[in-house]
Enzyme design. Structure first.
Site, PDB file in Angstrom:
ATOM      1  N   GLU A 103      62.056  48.883  38.701  1.00  0.00           N
ATOM      2  CA  GLU A 103      63.046  49.507  39.494  1.00  0.00           C
ATOM      3  C   GLU A 103      63.706  50.853  39.223  1.00  0.00           C
ATOM      4  OE1 GLU A 103      66.219  46.582  40.079  1.00  0.00           O
ATOM      5  OE2 GLU A 103      64.558  45.173  41.051  1.00  0.00           O
ATOM      6  N   GLU A 144      67.465  43.146  50.215  1.00  0.00           N
ATOM      7  CA  GLU A 144      67.530  42.122  49.014  1.00  0.00           C
ATOM      8  C   GLU A 144      66.888  40.966  49.319  1.00  0.00           C
ATOM      9  OE1 GLU A 144      71.096  39.722  49.440  1.00  0.00           O
ATOM     10  OE2 GLU A 144      70.843  40.727  47.340  1.00  0.00           O
TER      11      GLU A 144
END
Ligand SMILES: *[C@@H]1O[C@H](CO)[C@@H](O)[C@H](O)[C@H]1NC(C)=O
Ligand SMILES: *[C@@H]1O[C@H](CO)[C@@H](O)[C@H](O)[C@H]1NC(C)=O
Ligand SMILES: *[C@@H]1O[C@H](CO)[C@@H](O)[C@H](O)[C@H]1NC(C)=O
Ligand SMILES: *[C@@H]1O[C@H](CO)[C@@H](O)[C@H](O)[C@H]1NC(C)=O
Ligand SMILES: *[C@@H]1O[C@H](CO)[C@@H](O)[C@H](O)[C@H]1NC(C)=O
Ligand SMILES: *[C@@H]1O[C@H](CO)[C@@H](O)[C@H](O)[C@H]1NC(C)=O
Ligand SMILES: *[C@@H]1O[C@H](CO)[C@@H](O)[C@H](O)[C@H]1NC(C)=O
Length: 349
Positions: free
Chosen positions: A211, A264
């Site tokens: 990330e 998500e």
């Protein structure tokens, strides 16, 4: 005994009627798991394994090396791989880093803890045993398990002039620290299998960084330049494996009204309105979308849910945890998706 038989019959009926519901039962047909000896490859936008398109259902389990360092806890790694492969989960994403701090793999630049490396060896060997392919991430963006902030701290400690964590992407000394880590992991000879990581088909892909974020440059240029340097570096050592950046692929701050659409995948217990059936139906909705995007040659080959854990790992729980042996309804949801994705492998064969 009677109960078992009864339940068994019911499930078989379900299987026949819907042609897709398949529940954890020891006596049903085994899944065809990925070959342990073949590398996953890419053809256009498809993943290919053993000359046919590779579809999968998978999971995240970042904690495996960290937990596996302790010999009395190591069985948790095995449990999760065993249970996961029994419901057809064939890809796992996990950390191949732990920089500084508790149970560090890399204690300081270039200095490694052999026992921690052997825990990673164990994770790779167990994945191979259960025919699960691994995505191994090489550094964290965040300070969990060290990450970018630790690399920058190391540079500071070595009297390198650095300003903030984003120097990770640009400072030549820090970039060398990172390259050294890449080389160390890729050229590691697994002490259990005797296979060098770069030659091990158990590994699906390398991930450059979990990330990535760069506060000093929202344009993406700085991260992009780092990727353009590091990706060829990985490939110069290992041309067998696929490579991915570790970027989630979300809308950035330049289009704030799209933020709400950022995916998500998983549902936290901390979310308002959470209950197990809400989580299961959310996951079902995501999975059926993924399946329909996969079946017609679309953009998906599979998905990795965040995240699987074993029993007795309460101190690691982050709200998203799924314990296959204890969360039966969710296990069924995962299992059904695995079955559908594996059927696609067969159809396209
Ligand atoms: C499934 O695999 C297990 C373990 O390898 C084996 O004992 C069993 O016979 C297999 N079942 C089928 C239906 O192939
Ligand atoms: C590869 O695919 C062929 C059929 O195309 C099959 O016969 C063979 O068993 C597969 N190999 C492995 C290791 O799965
Ligand atoms: C920090 O620097 C000192 C002096 O060079 C060195 O001995 C020490 O190992 C370094 N610590 C870390 C964590 O890199
Ligand atoms: C790995 O190599 C060691 C030393 O040569 C040998 O004792 C061991 O049996 C090998 N293990 C495997 C799985 O091949
Ligand atoms: C679970 O949550 C959903 C959505 O928030 C709600 O509609 C449902 O009534 C809840 N079920 C239970 C058993 O609490
Ligand atoms: C799911 O498993 C976790 C971990 O054991 C447990 O705390 C939770 O109660 C389970 N949830 C359900 C609905 O079974
Ligand atoms: C979950 O499933 C297992 C085996 O299928 C069973 O033994 C267990 O009792 C189930 N647990 C719950 C809470 O339903």
């Amino acid at each position: 005994m009677f109960n078992n038989v009864f339940v068994g019959v019911l499930l078989v009926v379900t299987l026949v009627v819907t042609c897709e519901a398949r529940v954890l039962l020891e006596d049903t047909t085994n899944y065809s798991l990925p070959s342990a000896d073949e590398f996953v490859q890419r053809k256009g936008t498809e993943f290919v394994l053993n000359n046919s398109e590779f579809f999968f259902n998978g999971f995240n389990a970042y904690w495996m090396m960290h937990v596996g360092v302790d010999p009395t806890q190591r069985h948790k790694v095995s449990n999760v791989f065993r249970e996961a492969s029994s419901i057809g989960l064939t890809v796992c994403r996990t950390w191949a880093f732990s920089d500084g701090g508790d149970r560090a793999l890399q204690i300081s630049p270039g200095l490694y803890d052999e026992l921690v490396f052997q825990a990673l060896d164990f994770v790779v060997a167990e994945a191979r045993k259960y025919q699960v392919k691994l995505i191994l991430s090489l550094v964290n963006n965040y300070n969990d398990f060290g990450g970018r902030p630790q690399y920058v701290e190391w540079a500071k400690n070595a009297s390198v002039a650095v300003q903030n964590d984003d120097d990770f992407y640009t400072n030549p000394i820090i970039k060398d620290y990172y390259k050294n880590h890449v080389k160390k992991v890729l050229t590691r000879m697994n002490t259990i299998t005797n296979i060098t990581y770069k030659d091990d088909p158990t590994i699906f892909a390398w991930e450059l960084i979990n990330e990535p974020r760069c506060k000093v440059d929202y344009s993406g240029i700085t991260v992009n330049e780092w990727v353009e340097e590091m990706a060829p570096y990985v490939k110069s050592i290992d041309n067998n494996h696929l490579l991915e950046v570790g970027m989630e692929g979300f809308y950035g701050d330049s289009i704030p009204d799209r933020n709400q659409y950022n995916p998500e995948f998983g549902m936290s217990k901390k979310k308002e309105g959470y209950n197990i059936s809400a989580r299961d139906s959310f996951m079902n909705a995501v999975y059926s979308r993924i399946y329909s995007l996969a079946i017609d040659g679309g953009t998906f080959s599979g998905a990795l849910v965040w995240q699987l854990m074993d029993e007795g790992m309460d101190s690691y729980f982050d709200g998203y945890e799924i314990v296959l042996s204890q969360n039966n309804s969710t296990t069924t949801v995962l299992n059904q998706q695995s079955y559908k994705m594996i059927q696609l492998d067969t159809i396209h064969h």
